[in-house]
Design a protein around this motif. Structure first.
Motif, PDB file in Angstrom:
ATOM      1  N   VAL A   7       0.960  -1.175  -0.035  1.00  0.00           N
ATOM      2  CA  VAL A   7       0.094   0.059  -0.017  1.00  0.00           C
ATOM      3  C   VAL A   7       0.761   1.275  -0.023  1.00  0.00           C
ATOM      4  O   VAL A   7       1.602   1.318   1.102  1.00  0.00           O
ATOM      5  CB  VAL A   7      -0.890  -0.037   1.209  1.00  0.00           C
ATOM      6  N   SER A  63      -1.332   4.281  -4.395  1.00  0.00           N
ATOM      7  CA  SER A  63      -2.429   3.561  -4.225  1.00  0.00           C
ATOM      8  C   SER A  63      -3.597   4.436  -3.785  1.00  0.00           C
ATOM      9  O   SER A  63      -4.845   4.196  -4.118  1.00  0.00           O
ATOM     10  CB  SER A  63      -2.437   2.339  -2.957  1.00  0.00           C
ATOM     11  N   PRO A 104      -7.937   3.012  -0.676  1.00  0.00           N
ATOM     12  CA  PRO A 104      -6.990   2.720  -1.643  1.00  0.00           C
ATOM     13  C   PRO A 104      -7.240   1.557  -2.579  1.00  0.00           C
ATOM     14  O   PRO A 104      -8.223   0.771  -2.591  1.00  0.00           O
ATOM     15  CB  PRO A 104      -5.691   2.418  -1.001  1.00  0.00           C
ATOM     16  N   PRO A 109      -5.004  -1.278  -5.502  1.00  0.00           N
ATOM     17  CA  PRO A 109      -3.811  -1.935  -5.704  1.00  0.00           C
ATOM     18  C   PRO A 109      -3.217  -1.408  -7.273  1.00  0.00           C
ATOM     19  O   PRO A 109      -4.060  -1.096  -8.166  1.00  0.00           O
ATOM     20  CB  PRO A 109      -4.096  -3.375  -5.979  1.00  0.00           C
ATOM     21  N   GLU A 110      -1.933  -1.293  -7.283  1.00  0.00           N
ATOM     22  CA  GLU A 110      -1.345  -0.967  -8.630  1.00  0.00           C
ATOM     23  C   GLU A 110      -1.934  -1.778  -9.758  1.00  0.00           C
ATOM     24  O   GLU A 110      -2.345  -1.127 -10.859  1.00  0.00           O
ATOM     25  CB  GLU A 110       0.028  -0.961  -8.468  1.00  0.00           C
ATOM     26  N   ASN A 169      -7.123  -3.602   1.771  1.00  0.00           N
ATOM     27  CA  ASN A 169      -6.034  -3.470   2.729  1.00  0.00           C
ATOM     28  C   ASN A 169      -6.570  -3.708   4.007  1.00  0.00           C
ATOM     29  O   ASN A 169      -5.805  -3.431   5.329  1.00  0.00           O
ATOM     30  CB  ASN A 169      -5.323  -2.438   2.596  1.00  0.00           C
TER      31      ASN A 169
END
Length: 511
Positions: free
Chosen positions: A109, A113, A181, A183-184, A202
C-alpha cells in the motif's frame, strides 16, 4: 439366531436408541453454519469509489482500512492507514502512511494506491466524485478528468493534497470509502467490473466468494469466524430468521415497520437503533414573496405533526427532526434546537393569522421516483387540516432542474447527507439546496467553521449558524433516517454508527 448374536444385536440397538437422541440434540443445538451470518440487501457494487447503498458501505469498511476510522461511540476520527494527516493552514495537507501495509494480494500500500484510486473516482465519474469536487474541493478536481493538480506523491509513504479552500474537517472526510486505496495492478488494468465483483482491499477481511445469494468474508489473520452477508432485501424475512434462534441468521439489518413496537419483546436487549446522518427538509425559494416571511414558515413548520408521519407513512424508519444537524453527527450535535419543529396546532394557526394568511394553492414540490409520495401526501393533508390551506403534492421528473429554472413556486423537498462527522458538514449542503439564501451572517459562520484551526474550534460557529438558520427557517427540518439492528442470542459485539454501518470486524459469537 444364536444367543450371542441376539445379545449383540440387542446391545447395538440399545446403543443406537441412546445415541440417536444425543445426536439429534447436538444437531439441533449446534448451528448448521459456523460462520457469522448477516442479512442485508445485496450491494450494487463493491467498488469503494462508487458505493451507493448501506450494504456496500458496510462490506467495504471490512474489506478496506481507510486513512482514518471513526470511533463508534463518539464519531471522532482517528488515524488508521495514515500515520499522520497534518497541515499548517488547513489547505495543504500532508498524508503520511503507516509503514509495511499491504493489500490482501501481498502488494504494498503506497501513496500511489491512494492518489491513483482518487484520480480513478474522478475520471470514471463515480458516485464518490462529488466528495472531491464539492466537499473537499481538491485543487483542479473535475469529474471526467485524468489529472488532478491538487494531488502530489512525495514518496512511497507520503503524498500531498491541496484544496481550493481551507477545510478543518478534511481528515474526518478521509474515512469515507471514496478515499479508500486500490492496488497498482487494478489501477493499471482499469478492469473495474471484475474488481467490483471480487475486490482486493487492505482491511481485516477479504472476499473469498460472491454469488447472488451471499458474499463470504474471511478474516485476513486466519483467526476467528468468517462472516457471510446473505442477500435478504425483505425485512420480514430477516427479522424472522434472526428471531428463530437456530443459527438461521445472526444479525438482521432491517426491521419491518409492524415489528418496531415488539422488538424488545422479541429480542430483549438484543436490538439497536442507529442514528443516521441525513435530514429531509422542506425548503423555501427566497424569491417567493408570499413565503418570505419567517412567521409564515414558522406556521407551516408547527402545523406538521412529524411523529404522525414517521410512525405512519415512513414506517418507524425515521426520527422526527429537532435540529438541523442529524443525530448521527455526534460531535457537536445538540438535541431540541428546533423548537418550531414541535407540533402545535393553535400556535401554527395564530402565527399564520399574524402573517396575514396564505392565499391560493400551496404546491409541495418533490422528485418523483424517490419514494417520497406517501409522506408528501400526508404533509399536504396536515397543512390542509391544520391551516386550511390548499396544499398539493407536485411531483416532477427533475427537481433540481425545476428549482434552477424557477419553475418551483412553493416549498420543495431537500435531502441532505453529511459527508463527515461534524455539524458544519450537515449545515453546508443547505447553502447549495437552491433556496437562494443570502444571509452573510450564517454563511460567514459556516465558512469560519470550515476554516477553524481544529474541528473542535469549528463547533461554536457552526452552532451559531444553526441558530441563525432556524430563526429565519429557509429550510424546515422534518426527519432523519435511522437504522435498526436485531440479533440472535449467540451474536456478540454488535456495533454500528452512521458513517460505517454495522462493524463486521467486531462481530463474534458466544458459546
Amino acid at each position: 439366531m444364536k444367543s450371542s448374536a441376539r445379545t449383540a444385536a440387542l446391545v447395538a440397538g440399545a446403543v443406537a436408541v441412546l445415541v440417536a437422541p444425543v445426536a439429534a440434540l447436538k444437531a439441533w443445538s449446534e448451528p448448521a453454519d459456523p460462520r457469522i451470518s448477516v442479512g442485508a440487501p445485496a450491494p450494487a457494487t463493491l467498488l469503494p469509489g462508487d458505493l451507493r447503498d448501506a450494504s456496500g458501505r458496510m462490506i467495504a469498511n471490512a474489506v478496506w482500512t481507510g486513512l482514518v476510522s471513526y470511533d463508534a461511540k463518539t464519531g471522532a476520527p482517528a488515524n488508521a492507514a495514515a500515520e499522520s494527516v497534518t497541515s499548517p493552514d488547513r489547505r495543504v495537507w500532508t498524508v503520511r502512511l503507516r509503514p509495511g501495509a499491504t493489500f490482501q494480494d501481498g502488494s504494498p500500500v503506497t501513496s500511489r494506491s491512494f492518489t491513483g484510486a482518487w484520480t480513478a473516482v474522478l475520471r470514471e465519474r463515480w458516485a464518490g466524485s462529488r466528495l472531491f469536487t464539492d466537499v473537499a474541493r481538491v485543487k483542479g478536481a473535475r469529474a471526467g478528468e485524468d489529472e488532478v493538480p491538487g494531488l502530489k506523491v512525495k514518496d512511497d509513504r507520503t503524498f500531498e493534497v491541496t484544496l481550493d479552500h481551507p477545510l478543518s474537517g478534511f481528515p474526518a472526510l478521509l474515512g469515507d470509502p471514496a478515499f479508500f486505496p486500490m492496488p497498482e495492478s487494478v489501477l493499471a488494468s482499469r478492469d473495474w467490473a471484475s474488481y467490483g465483483r471480487a475486490p482486493v482491499g487492505n482491511g481485516p477481511f477479504r472476499v473469498t466468494s460472491r454469488s447472488a445469494r451471499e458474499i463470504v468474508l474471511r478474516r485476513r489473520s486466519g483467526e476467528g469466524r468468517s462472516v457471510v452477508v446473505r442477500a435478504m432485501p425483505d425485512a420480514k424475512r430477516q427479522y424472522t430468521a434472526a428471531a428463530a434462534g437456530a443459527g438461521d441468521l445472526d444479525v438482521a439489518t432491517l426491521v419491518p415497520p409492524d415489528r418496531h413496537e415488539s422488538m424488545e419483546a422479541d429480542f430483549g436487549d438484543r436490538h439497536l437503533a442507529v442514528p443516521g446522518r441525513d435530514v429531509t427538509f422542506l425548503a423555501f425559494p427566497a424569491r417567493l414573496e408570499r413565503l418570505s416571511s419567517p412567521t409564515v414558515r414558522t406556521a407551516l413548520s408547527m402545523a406538521i405533526d412529524r411523529s404522525a408521519v414517521t410512525e405512519g407513512p415512513l414506517g418507524h424508519q425515521y426520527s422526527p427532526a429537532d435540529s438541523l444537524v442529524a443525530p448521527g453527527i455526534r460531535p457537536g450535535h445538540r438535541e431540541g434546537q428546533c423548537r418550531l419543529c414541535v407540533h402545535d396546532s393553535k400556535a401554527a394557526a395564530a402565527a399564520l393569522a399574524d402573517a396575514g394568511g396564505l392565499k391560493g394553492p400551496l404546491n409541495l414540490w418533490y422528485e418523483a421516483g424517490r419514494g417520497d409520495d406517501a409522506w408528501v401526501k400526508a404533509v399536504a393533508g396536515q397543512l390542509g387540516r391544520e391551516l386550511k390551506l390548499d396544499a398539493r403534492p407536485r411531483p416532477v421528473a427533475d427537481l433540481r432542474e425545476a428549482v434552477e429554472s424557477r419553475e418551483v413556486d412553493g416549498p420543495f423537498v431537500v435531502h441532505t447527507t453529511a459527508a463527515y462527522p461534524a455539524p458544519v458538514a450537515a449545515l453546508a449542503p443547505l447553502l447549495d439546496a437552491g433556496t437562494g439564501l443570502d444571509d452573510e451572517y450564517a454563511t460567514g459562520l459556516l465558512s469560519e467553521a470550515e476554516r477553524a484551526a481544529t474541528p473542535e474550534e469549528g463547533v461554536v460557529p457552526a452552532r451559531l449558524a444553526e441558530s441563525a438558520l432556524l430563526r429565519d427557517m429557509p429550510a424546515m427540518p422534518l426527519w432523519s433516517r435511522h437504522d435498526h439492528l436485531v440479533w440472535s442470542e449467540r451474536a456478540r459485539g454488535v456495533t454500528a454508527d452512521a458513517f460505517t454501518g454495522l462493524r463486521l470486524d467486531r462481530l463474534t459469537v458466544g458459546d
